[in-house]
Design a protein around this motif. Structure first.
Motif, short mmCIF file in Angstrom:
data_model
loop_
_atom_site.label_atom_id
_atom_site.label_comp_id
_atom_site.label_asym_id
_atom_site.label_seq_id
_atom_site.Cartn_x
_atom_site.Cartn_y
_atom_site.Cartn_z
N PRO A 66 -14.08 49.53 54.41
CA PRO A 66 -13.18 50.67 54.65
C PRO A 66 -13.87 51.95 54.22
CG PRO A 66 -12.02 48.88 53.53
CD PRO A 66 -13.48 48.53 53.50
N ILE A 67 -13.66 53.02 54.98
CA ILE A 67 -14.41 54.24 54.66
C ILE A 67 -14.04 54.79 53.29
CG2 ILE A 67 -14.79 54.85 57.07
CD1 ILE A 67 -12.64 57.03 56.69
N GLY A 68 -12.79 54.62 52.85
CA GLY A 68 -12.43 55.10 51.53
C GLY A 68 -13.25 54.45 50.45
N ASP A 69 -13.39 53.14 50.50
CA ASP A 69 -14.18 52.42 49.50
C ASP A 69 -15.67 52.70 49.64
OD1 ASP A 69 -12.19 50.30 48.10
OD2 ASP A 69 -11.64 50.57 50.20
N PHE A 70 -16.16 52.86 50.86
CA PHE A 70 -17.57 53.16 51.05
C PHE A 70 -17.94 54.48 50.39
CE2 PHE A 70 -21.23 54.82 53.41
CZ PHE A 70 -22.10 53.73 53.37
N PHE A 71 -17.01 55.43 50.40
CA PHE A 71 -17.25 56.75 49.79
C PHE A 71 -16.62 56.85 48.40
CE2 PHE A 71 -17.93 57.57 54.29
CZ PHE A 71 -19.05 58.38 54.28
N GLU A 110 -2.85 56.20 53.74
CA GLU A 110 -2.98 54.91 54.39
C GLU A 110 -4.25 54.77 55.22
OE1 GLU A 110 -0.16 57.22 57.24
OE2 GLU A 110 -0.56 57.11 55.10
N PHE A 111 -4.88 55.89 55.58
CA PHE A 111 -6.07 55.79 56.40
C PHE A 111 -7.30 55.41 55.59
CE2 PHE A 111 -3.51 58.30 59.39
CZ PHE A 111 -3.71 57.56 60.54
N GLY A 112 -7.24 55.49 54.26
CA GLY A 112 -8.40 55.17 53.45
C GLY A 112 -8.92 53.76 53.67
N ARG A 113 -8.00 52.80 53.81
CA ARG A 113 -8.42 51.40 53.99
C ARG A 113 -8.16 50.90 55.41
NH1 ARG A 113 -7.47 48.74 48.24
NH2 ARG A 113 -9.52 49.22 47.39
#
Length: 240
Positions: free
Chosen positions: A115-120, A93-96
């Motif tokens: 969101p950091i998940g999408d950025f990486f 859940e922390f990805g977005r």
């Protein structure tokens, strides 16, 4: 000959000398100040390192409260971010729910908001390895990017935690202080999502981009609501 400015570092110019000043930000050195690494006397690791003392990971990470935010970088330029490393809990859940924003040169609105998940390139949360020149996602959710991001006056990064609970946030931001060429562009990144995409519609990745620049890529994730469709399609570019 023009003196090397320390930008565009690679093995081909590793032997070249410059007057650029390398700095690194982390939970052990919030300001990147020279000679201040591993100097923390309090932090999230203080109890574990209680018998070791200063210099032994007293502050390996920070805790960001639910609904709170943290500023991992507030840099005065000119200079350029050269690499970012982030590690977060494995919970998907922390990805977005962790939102990265970056402001160049005192901007009112961020040039990066994602969101950091999408950025990486890790949109769904669970670990999936990514191997590329600009972005690496390594085992145990280590997120790395090597985009060169120049700024002329300042760089400010924030992380917002939209999750319903606090999270531990590990990070290291490496940057250099040096003169920036007039033709150096600013780095931009946006997040967009349509869920669900109406049947038969075309999804627009990016639009309304004006001026000179380079399109450097998109991390695209899709979920299928049709068991008989396997994801084939075309990407179309419309220029000028």
């Amino acid at each position: 000959m023009v003196e090397f400015d320390g930008l565009g570092m690679n093995l081909g110019n590793l032997s070249r000398l410059s007057k650029a000043k390398s700095r690194s930000l982390s939970a052990e050195n919030f300001t990147g100040e020279k000679g201040k690494a591993a100097m923390a006397t309090e932090g999230t690791g203080a109890n574990a390192a209680r018998e070791l003392g200063q210099g032994w990971k007293i502050s390996p990470c920070v805790s960001i409260e639910a609904g709170g935010s943290f500023v991992p970088a507030d840099i005065e330029g000119p200079g350029a971010v050269q690499s970012i490393w982030i590690a977060t809990p494995r919970a998907p859940e922390f990805g977005r729910y962790l939102i990265l924003r970056v402001y160049w040169d005192g901007q009112k609105h961020p040039s990066i908001e994602c969101p950091i998940g999408d950025f990486f390139a890790s949109p769904w949360g669970p670990y999936a390895q990514v191997n590329s020149i600009p972005v690496n996602v390594n085992p145990n959710r280590a997120l790395n990017c090597f985009w060169q991001m120049p700024f002329r006056k300042s760089c400010r990064m924030t992380i917002e935690n939209r999750a319903p609970k606090p999270t531990s946030f590990f990070y290291q931001i490496n940057y250099t202080l040096t003169d920036i060429p007039d033709d150096a562009a600013y780095f931009h990144a946006q997040f967009r999502r349509t869920n669900p995409l109406p049947y038969g519609d075309v999804y627009t990745i990016a639009e309304g981009i004006d001026g000179r620049g380079h399109y450097v890529g998109t991390a695209l994730a899709w979920g299928s609501n049709n068991n008989n469709w396997f994801g084939e399609g075309e990407i179309k570019f419309y220029m000028d």
